[in-house]
Design a protein around this motif. Structure first.
Motif, mmCIF file in Angstrom:
data_model
loop_
_atom_site.group_PDB
_atom_site.id
_atom_site.type_symbol
_atom_site.label_atom_id
_atom_site.label_comp_id
_atom_site.label_asym_id
_atom_site.label_seq_id
_atom_site.Cartn_x
_atom_site.Cartn_y
_atom_site.Cartn_z
ATOM 1 N N ALA A 1 -5.659 -10.477 0.514
ATOM 2 C CA ALA A 1 -4.951 -11.110 0.922
ATOM 3 C C ALA A 1 -3.460 -10.303 1.481
ATOM 4 O O ALA A 1 -3.790 -8.910 0.993
ATOM 5 C CB ALA A 1 -3.816 -11.235 -0.800
ATOM 6 N N THR A 2 -2.693 -10.358 2.560
ATOM 7 C CA THR A 2 -1.959 -10.050 3.221
ATOM 8 C C THR A 2 -0.587 -10.632 3.313
ATOM 9 O O THR A 2 -0.767 -12.298 3.153
ATOM 10 C CB THR A 2 -2.169 -9.415 4.006
ATOM 11 O OG1 THR A 2 -1.077 -8.665 5.352
ATOM 12 C CG2 THR A 2 -3.310 -10.474 5.043
ATOM 13 N N LEU B 1 -5.001 8.695 -5.635
ATOM 14 C CA LEU B 1 -6.172 8.393 -5.814
ATOM 15 C C LEU B 1 -6.756 7.095 -5.678
ATOM 16 O O LEU B 1 -7.553 5.969 -6.562
ATOM 17 C CB LEU B 1 -5.268 8.662 -7.211
ATOM 18 C CG LEU B 1 -4.681 10.129 -8.383
ATOM 19 C CD1 LEU B 1 -4.555 9.844 -9.371
ATOM 20 C CD2 LEU B 1 -6.243 10.620 -8.069
ATOM 21 N N GLY B 2 -6.305 6.494 -4.565
ATOM 22 C CA GLY B 2 -6.679 5.301 -4.510
ATOM 23 C C GLY B 2 -8.669 5.367 -4.661
ATOM 24 O O GLY B 2 -8.752 4.195 -4.435
ATOM 25 N N GLY B 3 -9.339 6.258 -3.685
ATOM 26 C CA GLY B 3 -10.064 6.436 -3.668
ATOM 27 C C GLY B 3 -11.126 6.042 -4.719
ATOM 28 O O GLY B 3 -12.399 5.442 -5.163
ATOM 29 N N GLY C 1 -0.977 -1.516 -3.624
ATOM 30 C CA GLY C 1 0.408 -1.874 -3.191
ATOM 31 C C GLY C 1 0.529 -0.483 -4.212
ATOM 32 O O GLY C 1 0.932 0.562 -4.017
ATOM 33 N N CYS C 2 -0.241 -0.454 -5.128
ATOM 34 C CA CYS C 2 -0.332 0.500 -6.949
ATOM 35 C C CYS C 2 -0.439 1.499 -6.723
ATOM 36 O O CYS C 2 -1.287 2.594 -7.304
ATOM 37 C CB CYS C 2 0.113 -0.220 -8.169
ATOM 38 S SG CYS C 2 1.327 -1.221 -8.168
ATOM 39 N N LEU D 1 -8.423 -7.536 -3.568
ATOM 40 C CA LEU D 1 -7.774 -6.594 -3.101
ATOM 41 C C LEU D 1 -6.393 -7.020 -2.330
ATOM 42 O O LEU D 1 -6.608 -7.983 -1.036
ATOM 43 C CB LEU D 1 -8.293 -5.863 -2.527
ATOM 44 C CG LEU D 1 -10.158 -5.402 -2.198
ATOM 45 C CD1 LEU D 1 -10.511 -4.305 -0.778
ATOM 46 C CD2 LEU D 1 -9.373 -4.056 -3.431
ATOM 47 N N ASP D 2 -5.862 -7.412 -3.104
ATOM 48 C CA ASP D 2 -4.072 -7.818 -2.668
ATOM 49 C C ASP D 2 -3.467 -6.489 -2.235
ATOM 50 O O ASP D 2 -3.198 -5.498 -2.169
ATOM 51 C CB ASP D 2 -3.087 -8.177 -4.281
ATOM 52 C CG ASP D 2 -1.750 -9.391 -3.701
ATOM 53 O OD1 ASP D 2 -1.493 -9.626 -2.482
ATOM 54 O OD2 ASP D 2 -1.068 -9.082 -4.999
ATOM 55 N N GLU D 3 -2.626 -7.386 -1.278
ATOM 56 C CA GLU D 3 -2.303 -6.036 0.183
ATOM 57 C C GLU D 3 -2.605 -5.214 0.632
ATOM 58 O O GLU D 3 -1.966 -4.109 0.467
ATOM 59 C CB GLU D 3 -0.553 -6.068 -0.783
ATOM 60 C CG GLU D 3 0.329 -6.643 -1.232
ATOM 61 C CD GLU D 3 0.419 -8.136 -0.443
ATOM 62 O OE1 GLU D 3 1.024 -7.706 1.169
ATOM 63 O OE2 GLU D 3 1.395 -9.011 -0.564
ATOM 64 N N ILE D 4 -3.954 -5.949 0.952
ATOM 65 C CA ILE D 4 -5.058 -4.854 1.681
ATOM 66 C C ILE D 4 -4.124 -3.762 2.723
ATOM 67 O O ILE D 4 -4.753 -2.658 3.146
ATOM 68 C CB ILE D 4 -5.985 -5.900 2.120
ATOM 69 C CG1 ILE D 4 -6.812 -4.610 2.915
ATOM 70 C CG2 ILE D 4 -5.279 -6.751 3.089
ATOM 71 C CD1 ILE D 4 -7.951 -4.459 1.365
ATOM 72 N N ALA D 5 -2.998 -3.906 3.511
ATOM 73 C CA ALA D 5 -2.591 -3.519 4.457
ATOM 74 C C ALA D 5 -1.890 -1.939 3.607
ATOM 75 O O ALA D 5 -1.771 -1.089 4.632
ATOM 76 C CB ALA D 5 -0.718 -3.857 5.789
ATOM 77 N N ASN D 6 -1.775 -1.723 2.626
ATOM 78 C CA ASN D 6 -1.020 -0.667 2.124
ATOM 79 C C ASN D 6 -2.126 0.529 1.862
ATOM 80 O O ASN D 6 -2.484 1.441 1.295
ATOM 81 C CB ASN D 6 -0.670 -1.052 0.693
ATOM 82 C CG ASN D 6 0.458 -2.079 0.685
ATOM 83 O OD1 ASN D 6 1.614 -1.086 1.560
ATOM 84 N ND2 ASN D 6 0.657 -2.985 0.195
ATOM 85 N N LEU D 7 -3.828 0.158 2.020
ATOM 86 C CA LEU D 7 -4.790 1.365 2.010
ATOM 87 C C LEU D 7 -4.407 2.193 3.616
ATOM 88 O O LEU D 7 -4.387 2.084 4.046
ATOM 89 C CB LEU D 7 -6.430 0.589 1.736
ATOM 90 C CG LEU D 7 -6.575 -0.766 0.567
ATOM 91 C CD1 LEU D 7 -8.228 -1.149 1.362
ATOM 92 C CD2 LEU D 7 -6.584 0.119 -0.286
ATOM 93 N N SER D 8 -4.749 3.765 2.254
ATOM 94 C CA SER D 8 -4.671 4.746 3.147
ATOM 95 C C SER D 8 -5.879 4.626 4.451
ATOM 96 O O SER D 8 -6.950 3.836 3.721
ATOM 97 C CB SER D 8 -4.864 5.895 2.443
ATOM 98 O OG SER D 8 -5.949 5.894 1.855
ATOM 99 N N ALA D 9 -5.539 5.485 5.664
ATOM 100 C CA ALA D 9 -7.168 5.498 6.159
ATOM 101 C C ALA D 9 -8.617 5.876 5.885
ATOM 102 O O ALA D 9 -9.271 4.803 6.150
ATOM 103 C CB ALA D 9 -6.494 6.796 6.597
#
Length: 465
Positions: free
Chosen positions: A279-280, A204-206, A198-199, A238-246
């Protein structure tokens, strides 16, 4: 002789410190790169690590966790040219021994080293191989049936290399379970890196996960090591995995399939050996389309699905958690023995629904421990108002329901059922609108109707918005 590892990207600083500390009777080794230093910690025993907080290819907080993962008994002293009070407080709370400003005062450094008395020393066993003393994770298993089922599943999946999705409401302790799985695996002495997705920004996620090359984008002034490289040989959570961009999801899918990563802006493929636990708080498969989450990635990540119960579902386990947090807080406050809640307080806590789960309980217990009376008891008045009022609200709700049922029983059987249905529909729509702060799109989603249908009903039922 106390052994010290000095980690700093400036070779001159490493050499200067080595010369001074060797003369003072210490055995000193040095490293100018984070991954090399971690390897040294795996292969040798160092009672003290002196480390630059702002290494060019990693984050101080994450690197500290890596050090403690591979060498939990090493004391860590951070150094930096720029002292940030927030960083100092954070590191000391996490367990760092000290935080010294550069240029280092030799007398001050010696004073810190002399005062430091490691809790345990890692022992050498046959052949000079280091055996790490791994601290057991703090964990309350619970005796409820559902808690025993969770533990059974952890015992089964822990020793494997399966990818695991941990599914549970906010505050149920998903990261604690991830650490427990790591601890019960063959990777237990390797790094455990926790990442809050989520952060991670879309841009810059990658870079955060896989690293980047110098000049890969504006601001990339040096090469950076990503979390996957830091976790190599161990586990990444990887916490709150649903927040990852495509685009990051695609890169993650490739990392899982090929067991290689590529830094942002790079062409070289880097082999990795990392176990992935995610986790999600959502049902990723059911909501994959709405969340924009790839189904093929879900199936790669969900070799094993671990569902975590809410605190309410765990029943009497609540009392074990209360005792655990009381004992933990008593030690923190320097109390000789843990306090106890009064019977009234315990009844209020048992009757409360705990929507924030274990995290909410822990915070409530910690707060209440500030109001221990002379008999080492904690009164009900010390509990947050929402918990104290919850019992009264339930009684009021029960009385209201009984009143409504009584009134309904006395209603004329010929009462217009259509108007009753319309009233109920109107009340439900108003309730949902208020919950989503009058966002019509979200309200339509929650009501499972089309947005146009919602607008039509608002007009028909004369609901202003």
């Amino acid at each position: 002789m106390k052994s010290i590892l000095v980690i700093d990207n400036q070779l001159s600083f490493c050499n200067l410190l080595k010369k001074f500390l060797t003369k003072s009777g210490y055995r000193v080794e040095t490293s100018t790169h984070g991954s090399h230093a971690i390897q040294m910690l795996k292969e040798d025993t160092f009672q003290v690590v002196i480390c630059e907080y702002r290494m060019p290819n990693t984050d101080g907080n994450v690197f500290f966790e890596m050090i403690k993962s591979v060498s939990p008994d090493s004391s860590v002293i951070f150094t930096s040219n720029q002292i940030n009070l927030k960083n100092v407080v954070s590191m000391i709370r996490e367990g760092a021994t000290g935080y010294l400003a550069k240029p280092i005062n030799p007398d001050e450094l010696l004073e810190v080293l002399e005062e430091d008395n490691p809790r345990k020393e890692a022992k050498k066993i046959g052949g000079g191989e280091k055996k790490s003393i791994v601290k057991e994770p703090e964990y309350v298993q619970g005796n409820s049936k559902i808690a025993r089922e969770v533990q059974y599943n952890i015992n089964k999946v822990g020793p494997t290399d399966y990818s695991v999705i941990i599914e549970g409401e906010t505050g149920t302790g998903k990261e604690s379970y991830a650490r427990l799985i790591h601890h019960s695996s063959k990777r237990r002495e390797q790094p455990f890196i926790a990442v809050d997705c989520g952060c991670l920004s879309k841009e810059l996620g990658g870079s955060e996960l896989f690293g980047h090359e110098k000049g890969a984008f504006t601001g990339a002034v040096s090469q950076k090591m990503g979390f996957f490289e830091m976790a190599n040989g161990g586990t990444i959570f990887l916490d709150e995995i649903a927040n990852l961009s495509a685009d990051v999801q695609i890169a993650l899918l490739r990392a899982l399939q090929e067991k290689v990563i590529r830094k942002v802006g790079g062409t070289k493929e880097i082999p990795i050996d990392v176990r992935i636990i995610t986790a999600t708080n959502e049902d990723l498969l059911f909501k994959s389309e709405a969340l924009g989450f790839r189904e093929d990635l879900y199936y790669r990540l969900s070799e094993f699905l671990l569902k975590i119960p809410t605190l309410k579902e765990r029943g009497k386990d609540l009392f074990q958690f209360i005792d655990f947090f009381l004992e933990q807080t008593a030690k923190e406050l320097g109390k000789n023995e843990p306090p106890k809640f009064t019977e009234e307080a315990m009844q209020l806590m048992e009757g409360y629904d705990w929507p924030g789960n274990i995290r909410e309980l822990k915070n409530a217990v910690r707060r209440a421990c500030l109001f221990i009376d002379k008999d080492n008891q904690i009164p009900a008045a010390s509990l947050p108002e929402r918990i104290r009022c919850s019992g009264r609200q339930k009684n009021i709700a029960h009385e209201f329901q009984e009143s409504v049922e009584s009134e309904e029983n006395n209603l004329d059987q010929d009462k217009d059922l259509k108007s009753v249905a319309l009233m109920a529909e109107s009340e439900k729509i108003r309730e949902v609108l208020e919950a989503v702060k009058y966002n019509k799109t979200k309200a339509a989603e929650k009501l499972n109707i089309h947005r146009k249908t919602l607008y039509s009903k608002l007009k028909t039922l004369n609901i202003s918005y």
